[in-house]
Design a protein around this motif. Structure first.
Motif, PDB file in Angstrom:
ATOM      1  N   SER A   1       0.848  -1.192   0.000  1.00  0.00           N
ATOM      2  CA  SER A   1       0.000   0.000   0.000  1.00  0.00           C
ATOM      3  C   SER A   1       0.884   1.243   0.000  1.00  0.00           C
ATOM      4  O   SER A   1       2.089   1.170   0.297  1.00  0.00           O
ATOM      5  N   ASP A   2       0.298   2.379  -0.310  1.00  0.00           N
ATOM      6  CA  ASP A   2       1.056   3.631  -0.271  1.00  0.00           C
ATOM      7  C   ASP A   2       1.596   3.902   1.126  1.00  0.00           C
ATOM      8  O   ASP A   2       2.736   4.348   1.287  1.00  0.00           O
ATOM      9  N   ALA A   3       0.774   3.619   2.143  1.00  0.00           N
ATOM     10  CA  ALA A   3       1.192   3.894   3.522  1.00  0.00           C
ATOM     11  C   ALA A   3       2.373   3.013   3.917  1.00  0.00           C
ATOM     12  O   ALA A   3       3.334   3.485   4.540  1.00  0.00           O
ATOM     13  N   LEU A   4       2.308   1.746   3.550  1.00  0.00           N
ATOM     14  CA  LEU A   4       3.398   0.831   3.903  1.00  0.00           C
ATOM     15  C   LEU A   4       4.669   1.202   3.152  1.00  0.00           C
ATOM     16  O   LEU A   4       5.762   1.209   3.739  1.00  0.00           O
ATOM     17  N   TRP A   5       4.565   1.526   1.876  1.00  0.00           N
ATOM     18  CA  TRP A   5       5.744   1.900   1.100  1.00  0.00           C
ATOM     19  C   TRP A   5       6.388   3.172   1.645  1.00  0.00           C
ATOM     20  O   TRP A   5       7.612   3.271   1.740  1.00  0.00           O
ATOM     21  N   ALA A   6       5.557   4.146   2.034  1.00  0.00           N
ATOM     22  CA  ALA A   6       6.088   5.391   2.593  1.00  0.00           C
ATOM     23  C   ALA A   6       6.864   5.115   3.877  1.00  0.00           C
ATOM     24  O   ALA A   6       7.941   5.685   4.105  1.00  0.00           O
ATOM     25  N   ALA A   7       6.342   4.232   4.716  1.00  0.00           N
ATOM     26  CA  ALA A   7       7.024   3.914   5.966  1.00  0.00           C
ATOM     27  C   ALA A   7       8.325   3.147   5.707  1.00  0.00           C
ATOM     28  O   ALA A   7       9.356   3.415   6.339  1.00  0.00           O
ATOM     29  N   LEU A   8       8.305   2.229   4.761  1.00  0.00           N
ATOM     30  CA  LEU A   8       9.512   1.455   4.455  1.00  0.00           C
ATOM     31  C   LEU A   8      10.608   2.347   3.873  1.00  0.00           C
ATOM     32  O   LEU A   8      11.768   2.257   4.279  1.00  0.00           O
TER      33      LEU A   8
ATOM     34  N   LEU B   1       1.779  -1.218  11.162  1.00  0.00           N
ATOM     35  CA  LEU B   1       1.100  -1.650   9.931  1.00  0.00           C
ATOM     36  C   LEU B   1       1.239  -3.151   9.702  1.00  0.00           C
ATOM     37  O   LEU B   1       1.075  -3.640   8.585  1.00  0.00           O
ATOM     38  N   ARG B   2       1.499  -3.883  10.745  1.00  0.00           N
ATOM     39  CA  ARG B   2       1.778  -5.317  10.621  1.00  0.00           C
ATOM     40  C   ARG B   2       0.640  -6.085   9.947  1.00  0.00           C
ATOM     41  O   ARG B   2       0.877  -7.001   9.155  1.00  0.00           O
ATOM     42  N   ALA B   3      -0.592  -5.705  10.216  1.00  0.00           N
ATOM     43  CA  ALA B   3      -1.724  -6.420   9.624  1.00  0.00           C
ATOM     44  C   ALA B   3      -1.728  -6.328   8.100  1.00  0.00           C
ATOM     45  O   ALA B   3      -2.256  -7.213   7.414  1.00  0.00           O
ATOM     46  N   GLU B   4      -1.132  -5.280   7.540  1.00  0.00           N
ATOM     47  CA  GLU B   4      -1.118  -5.118   6.086  1.00  0.00           C
ATOM     48  C   GLU B   4      -0.297  -6.192   5.378  1.00  0.00           C
ATOM     49  O   GLU B   4      -0.513  -6.477   4.198  1.00  0.00           O
ATOM     50  N   TRP B   5       0.671  -6.773   6.084  1.00  0.00           N
ATOM     51  CA  TRP B   5       1.544  -7.750   5.436  1.00  0.00           C
ATOM     52  C   TRP B   5       0.804  -9.026   5.058  1.00  0.00           C
ATOM     53  O   TRP B   5       1.277  -9.794   4.222  1.00  0.00           O
ATOM     54  N   ALA B   6      -0.374  -9.249   5.641  1.00  0.00           N
ATOM     55  CA  ALA B   6      -1.165 -10.430   5.267  1.00  0.00           C
ATOM     56  C   ALA B   6      -1.636 -10.347   3.823  1.00  0.00           C
ATOM     57  O   ALA B   6      -1.895 -11.372   3.185  1.00  0.00           O
ATOM     58  N   SER B   7      -1.742  -9.134   3.274  1.00  0.00           N
ATOM     59  CA  SER B   7      -2.188  -8.958   1.890  1.00  0.00           C
ATOM     60  C   SER B   7      -1.122  -8.309   1.012  1.00  0.00           C
ATOM     61  O   SER B   7      -1.390  -7.942  -0.130  1.00  0.00           O
ATOM     62  N   THR B   8       0.079  -8.146   1.543  1.00  0.00           N
ATOM     63  CA  THR B   8       1.178  -7.572   0.773  1.00  0.00           C
ATOM     64  C   THR B   8       1.900  -8.677   0.016  1.00  0.00           C
ATOM     65  O   THR B   8       2.322  -9.662   0.620  1.00  0.00           O
TER      66      THR B   8
ATOM     67  N   ARG C   1       9.453  -1.647  -6.018  1.00  0.00           N
ATOM     68  CA  ARG C   1       8.000  -1.581  -5.884  1.00  0.00           C
ATOM     69  C   ARG C   1       7.274  -2.010  -7.150  1.00  0.00           C
ATOM     70  O   ARG C   1       7.609  -1.597  -8.258  1.00  0.00           O
ATOM     71  N   VAL C   2       6.246  -2.835  -6.955  1.00  0.00           N
ATOM     72  CA  VAL C   2       5.357  -3.281  -8.024  1.00  0.00           C
ATOM     73  C   VAL C   2       4.021  -2.560  -7.841  1.00  0.00           C
ATOM     74  O   VAL C   2       3.439  -2.607  -6.757  1.00  0.00           O
ATOM     75  N   PRO C   3       3.507  -1.895  -8.865  1.00  0.00           N
ATOM     76  CA  PRO C   3       2.218  -1.207  -8.725  1.00  0.00           C
ATOM     77  C   PRO C   3       1.071  -2.163  -8.408  1.00  0.00           C
ATOM     78  O   PRO C   3       1.112  -3.348  -8.780  1.00  0.00           O
ATOM     79  N   ALA C   4       0.061  -1.652  -7.751  1.00  0.00           N
ATOM     80  CA  ALA C   4      -1.084  -2.474  -7.362  1.00  0.00           C
ATOM     81  C   ALA C   4      -1.821  -3.045  -8.565  1.00  0.00           C
ATOM     82  O   ALA C   4      -2.503  -4.072  -8.459  1.00  0.00           O
ATOM     83  N   SER C   5      -1.700  -2.415  -9.721  1.00  0.00           N
ATOM     84  CA  SER C   5      -2.424  -2.852 -10.913  1.00  0.00           C
ATOM     85  C   SER C   5      -1.830  -4.105 -11.551  1.00  0.00           C
ATOM     86  O   SER C   5      -2.468  -4.742 -12.396  1.00  0.00           O
ATOM     87  N   VAL C   6      -0.612  -4.491 -11.174  1.00  0.00           N
ATOM     88  CA  VAL C   6       0.046  -5.655 -11.780  1.00  0.00           C
ATOM     89  C   VAL C   6      -0.486  -6.934 -11.141  1.00  0.00           C
ATOM     90  O   VAL C   6      -0.432  -7.107  -9.930  1.00  0.00           O
ATOM     91  N   VAL C   7      -0.982  -7.836 -11.982  1.00  0.00           N
ATOM     92  CA  VAL C   7      -1.483  -9.115 -11.461  1.00  0.00           C
ATOM     93  C   VAL C   7      -0.325 -10.112 -11.439  1.00  0.00           C
ATOM     94  O   VAL C   7       0.613 -10.010 -12.240  1.00  0.00           O
TER      95      VAL C   7
END
Length: 295
Positions: A166-173, A185-192, A218-224
């Motif tokens: 996510s944008d928030a996670l990338w900004a923090a990293l 933001l640990r819960a976000e890693w379940a879907s990262t 970084r890989v954009p969210a639009s990439v499957v």
């Protein structure tokens, strides 16, 4: 995409925040990496989940005595042919030889084994990296200094890890706000989504230790997931690599990938989870001992 789907460079869902995947074990320090071989790979490690179905049977064949290039070629899964290291002519650059012949000089052992697996999982991106490296060699020759594009391509090849945050996670990293990125933001890693790439990093991870640090791309969210190789081959442009848009991450800090990181104090070690350098201070990527590729 299901995990362990062979050649497809699939996504790797994380364990729930604070948890450890059921396949994760508590790894210990063993022999020095230089003394380890393919029989020392723990295929239950979460960072190998996507590569296990292809890599484990190959490793088993090699450990049983099959020469490494022969086993890799028999798999028929790469766009290149693996040859013994002795086939590289004296004085010819490794990258230039691959570009000219479609053959990859391959030593026995972990480093070149993981490199071959990357060719199998990311054939388009690996070919693109090789094209960039060969172009730079043709343009500038082989000297003491690689130049920014070839330097960054080597860092990527050896040490990159792909992340779709996510944008928030990338900004923090990227700001090295480790407590925010890995605890708050640990819960976000379940879907990262994460994809292994750098073969030197994977070699080190056979004997895990806290300071192993990868370079995030970084890989954009639009990439499957099914398109990750094709997308990456297009994204690896010379001008982008020259800017070195990497962000470091200690590999064992990924939530759920190491039992000890369930404790927030794990991230308080500033010698590993370092604050970001002051703006304007240039840093050679190879100044970090962790990512110096083997000679």
């Amino acid at each position: 995409m299901a995990l362990g789907d062979g050649l497809s460079p699939g996504a790797t869902p994380m364990a729930p925040a604070g948890g450890v995947p059921s396949t994760t074990v508590s790894f210990g320090r063993c022999a020095p990496a230089s003394l380890q071989g393919l029989g020392d790979i723990d295929w239950s490690a979460p960072w190998l989940r996507d590569w296990r179905d292809v890599g484990e049977p190959l490793a088993r064949q090699i450990v049983a005595g099959c020469p490494q290039p022969q086993a890799l070629n028999a798999a028929g899964r790469a766009p290149v042919h693996f040859v013994p290291q002795s086939d590289l002519p004296e004085g010819q650059a490794y990258e230039d030889f691959i570009f000219a012949t479609g053959q990859v000089p391959t030593r026995e052992g972990l480093h070149d084994f993981f490199n071959a697996l990357c060719w199998m999982h990311f054939p388009l991106a690996k070919k693109r990296l090789n094209q960039l490296q060969a172009h730079e060699i043709a343009r500038a020759g082989v000297g003491q200094v690689r130049g920014p594009v070839r330097d960054a391509a080597t860092v990527f090849d050896e040490n990159a890890w792909l992340i779709q945050p996510s944008d928030a996670l990338w900004a923090a990293l990227t700001a090295h706000r480790w407590a925010e990125a890995l605890v708050a933001l640990r819960a976000e890693w379940a879907s990262t989504r994460l994809w292994a790439f750098g073969h030197a990093a994977l070699e080190k991870a056979v004997q895990p230790y806290k300071s192993i640090t990868v370079h995030l791309w970084r890989v954009p969210a639009s990439v499957v997931p099914a398109d990750i190789d094709a997308w990456l081959a297009q994204d690896l442009a010379a001008d982008k690599l020259a800017r070195k848009p990497f962000s470091p991450l200690p590999l064992l800090g990924v939530p759920g990938w190491w039992p000890a990181n369930a404790d927030p104090d794990f991230y308080a070690d500033a010698s590993v989870f370092r604050p970001r350098r002051a703006k304007g201070r240039a840093e050679n990527p190879y100044a970090v001992q962790e990512i110096v590729p083997p000679a």
